[in-house]
Design a protein around this motif. Structure first.
Motif, PDB file in Angstrom:
ATOM      1  N   ASP A  84      -5.488  96.339  84.232  1.00 43.70           N
ATOM      2  CA  ASP A  84      -5.247  96.937  82.918  1.00 43.70           C
ATOM      3  C   ASP A  84      -3.741  97.200  82.824  1.00 43.70           C
ATOM      4  O   ASP A  84      -3.205  98.061  83.523  1.00 43.70           O
ATOM      5  N   ILE A  86      -1.741  98.372  80.377  1.00 51.00           N
ATOM      6  CA  ILE A  86      -1.469  99.743  79.902  1.00 51.00           C
ATOM      7  C   ILE A  86      -2.825 100.404  79.677  1.00 51.00           C
ATOM      8  O   ILE A  86      -3.544 100.053  78.734  1.00 51.00           O
ATOM      9  N   ASP A  87      -3.172 101.316  80.534  1.00 49.29           N
ATOM     10  CA  ASP A  87      -4.380 102.103  80.298  1.00 49.29           C
ATOM     11  C   ASP A  87      -3.915 103.363  79.567  1.00 49.29           C
ATOM     12  O   ASP A  87      -3.181 104.169  80.142  1.00 49.29           O
ATOM     13  N   GLY A  88      -4.337 103.471  78.306  1.00 47.93           N
ATOM     14  CA  GLY A  88      -3.833 104.564  77.465  1.00 47.93           C
ATOM     15  C   GLY A  88      -2.912 104.025  76.382  1.00 47.93           C
ATOM     16  O   GLY A  88      -1.899 104.643  76.051  1.00 47.93           O
ATOM     17  N   THR A  89      -3.278 102.858  75.829  1.00 47.53           N
ATOM     18  CA  THR A  89      -2.418 102.225  74.813  1.00 47.53           C
ATOM     19  C   THR A  89      -2.223 103.122  73.590  1.00 47.53           C
ATOM     20  O   THR A  89      -1.121 103.178  73.028  1.00 47.53           O
ATOM     21  N   ARG A 184      -9.280 116.134  77.577  1.00 48.94           N
ATOM     22  CA  ARG A 184      -9.330 114.737  77.159  1.00 48.94           C
ATOM     23  C   ARG A 184      -7.897 114.254  77.122  1.00 48.94           C
ATOM     24  O   ARG A 184      -7.161 114.581  76.201  1.00 48.94           O
ATOM     25  N   GLY A 186      -6.787 110.806  77.759  1.00 44.80           N
ATOM     26  CA  GLY A 186      -6.598 109.518  77.110  1.00 44.80           C
ATOM     27  C   GLY A 186      -6.248 108.326  77.985  1.00 44.80           C
ATOM     28  O   GLY A 186      -5.867 107.281  77.458  1.00 44.80           O
ATOM     29  N   ALA A 187      -6.353 108.454  79.290  1.00 45.26           N
ATOM     30  CA  ALA A 187      -6.150 107.293  80.174  1.00 45.26           C
ATOM     31  C   ALA A 187      -7.104 107.455  81.361  1.00 45.26           C
ATOM     32  O   ALA A 187      -6.867 108.264  82.264  1.00 45.26           O
ATOM     33  N   ALA A 188      -8.184 106.679  81.345  1.00 49.91           N
ATOM     34  CA  ALA A 188      -9.252 106.873  82.332  1.00 49.91           C
ATOM     35  C   ALA A 188      -8.751 106.686  83.769  1.00 49.91           C
ATOM     36  O   ALA A 188      -9.192 107.393  84.681  1.00 49.91           O
ATOM     37  N   GLU A 205     -17.255 109.689  81.676  1.00 50.53           N
ATOM     38  CA  GLU A 205     -17.041 108.939  80.432  1.00 50.53           C
ATOM     39  C   GLU A 205     -18.076 107.816  80.360  1.00 50.53           C
ATOM     40  O   GLU A 205     -18.534 107.316  81.390  1.00 50.53           O
TER      41      GLU A 205
HETATM   42  C1  IPD Z   1      -8.713 103.431  77.182  1.00 48.42           C
HETATM   43  C2  IPD Z   1      -8.377 104.670  77.986  1.00 48.42           C
HETATM   44  C3  IPD Z   1      -9.095 105.879  77.433  1.00 48.42           C
HETATM   45  C4  IPD Z   1     -10.575 105.668  77.354  1.00 48.42           C
HETATM   46  C5  IPD Z   1     -10.876 104.404  76.564  1.00 48.42           C
HETATM   47  C6  IPD Z   1     -10.187 103.201  77.186  1.00 48.42           C
HETATM   48  P1  IPD Z   1      -6.985 101.370  76.879  1.00 48.42           P
HETATM   49  O1  IPD Z   1      -8.082 102.277  77.711  1.00 48.42           O
HETATM   50  O2  IPD Z   1      -8.734 104.530  79.345  1.00 48.42           O
HETATM   51  O3  IPD Z   1      -8.889 107.027  78.235  1.00 48.42           O
HETATM   52  O4  IPD Z   1     -11.158 106.785  76.742  1.00 48.42           O
HETATM   53  O5  IPD Z   1     -12.245 104.207  76.513  1.00 48.42           O
HETATM   54  O6  IPD Z   1     -10.496 102.042  76.461  1.00 48.42           O
HETATM   55  O7  IPD Z   1      -7.735 100.742  75.747  1.00 48.42           O
HETATM   56  O8  IPD Z   1      -5.930 102.283  76.448  1.00 48.42           O
HETATM   57  O9  IPD Z   1      -6.576 100.397  77.924  1.00 48.42           O
END
Ligand code: IPD
Ligand code: CA
Ligand code: CA
Length: 263
Positions: A84, A86-89, A184, A186-188, A205
């Motif tokens: 991934d 950018i995780d947290g786009t 929350r 925003g980046a898993a 999640e």
């Molecule tokens: C997202 C992030 C976010 C999660 C979303 C993912 P992305 O990844 O990890 O925390 O809640 O479900 O899709 O789309 O920014 O790579």
């Protein structure tokens, strides 16, 4: 450091440079919508290409599964990189400094190496199966809290597929009521790393993709945590439904979540 982990770190840092350079001119970045609430930018694609170039140079025969360019290489390949860029786009687009590069390497389907790099804090999380989890080369461990009412739990809202929003909100209500608070961010991938180093005590999640969780999950496991699906089973990489915590906290989280979710 294992040579394959070394390549992953090199790739993550290279992508970090691409992303941070672009973050200086956020206003000029083109944003496309893949679906409702699901965005991609030219920076995601450039960072992904930078990662793939580093991996291809070192291991041209390995398969690759990357968020923006999909799967490449033979099905059933012995080695597969899960990326991934950018995780947290959504955070990145908003200039909100909570996003990361996530790279995992699976061998015969089992994740063996993991890197999550937070370019804003210059925090490098790494793990090799059986060797432990590290933040900037220092060993990390999950939190020692035992009682859920003392624990902070992080989560992700179901913003893309909202079909189970009512179930999710019922779970969140119970978690808020029985814990010391919910977050929350925003980046898993970073949510999982925060579990691994005890900054939060648990995470759950629904509906994530392999590239969101492959690296972070190994980092949690190597930090002494447990990763399961909502029923305590090991389907999380395929289902994308994930709970991660120390063993005692995980059991209490599953007691809350499982009754809301059909088996
Ligand atoms: C997202 C992030 C976010 C999660 C979303 C993912 P992305 O990844 O990890 O925390 O809640 O479900 O899709 O789309 O920014 O790579
Ligand atoms: Ca992601
Ligand atoms: Ca992404």
């Amino acid at each position: 450091m294992h040579p394959m982990l070394n390549v992953a770190v090199k790739a993550a840092r290279r992508a970090g440079n691409v992303i941070q350079r672009a973050s200086l001119n956020l206003d000029t970045i083109r944003v496309e919508k893949k679906k409702s609430n699901d965005f991609v930018t030219e920076v995601d694609r450039a960072a992904e290409q930078a990662i793939i170039d580093v991996i291809n140079e070192a291991y041209p025969r390995h398969a690759i599964l990357a968020e923006e360019s999909g799967a490449k290489g033979m099905g059933g390949a012995e080695f597969e990189w899960i990326i991934d860029p950018i995780d947290g786009t959504t955070n990145f687009i908003h200039g909100h400094p909570q996003y990361a590069i996530s790279i995992a390497l699976a061998h015969k389907g089992q994740i063996q190496q993991a890197v999550v790099f937070d370019p804003n804090r210059n925090d490098l999380y790494t793990a090799t199966r059986g060797v432990g989890a590290f933040l900037n080369d220092r060993r990390i461990r999950v939190s020692r809290r035992i009682q859920l009412n003392e624990c902070v739990i992080s989560t992700g809202f179901p913003v893309v597929d909202q079909s189970m929003i009512d179930t999710y909100l019922a779970i969140l209500k119970d978690v808020i009521g029985k814990s010391a608070g919910a977050r929350r961010e925003g980046a898993a991938s970073l949510d999982l790393c925060n579990v691994a180093c005890g900054r939060v005590d648990g995470f759950f999640e629904f509906n994530l993709k392999p590239w969101d969780i492959a690296a972070g999950s190994l980092i949690v496991q190597e930090a002494g945590g447990i990763v399961t699906d909502m029923h305590g089973e090991q389907t999380w990489l395929e289902s994308g439904d994930i709970v991660a915590a120390s063993p005692k906290v995980l059991a209490q989280l599953l007691q809350i979540i499982a009754p809301h979710v059909k088996g």
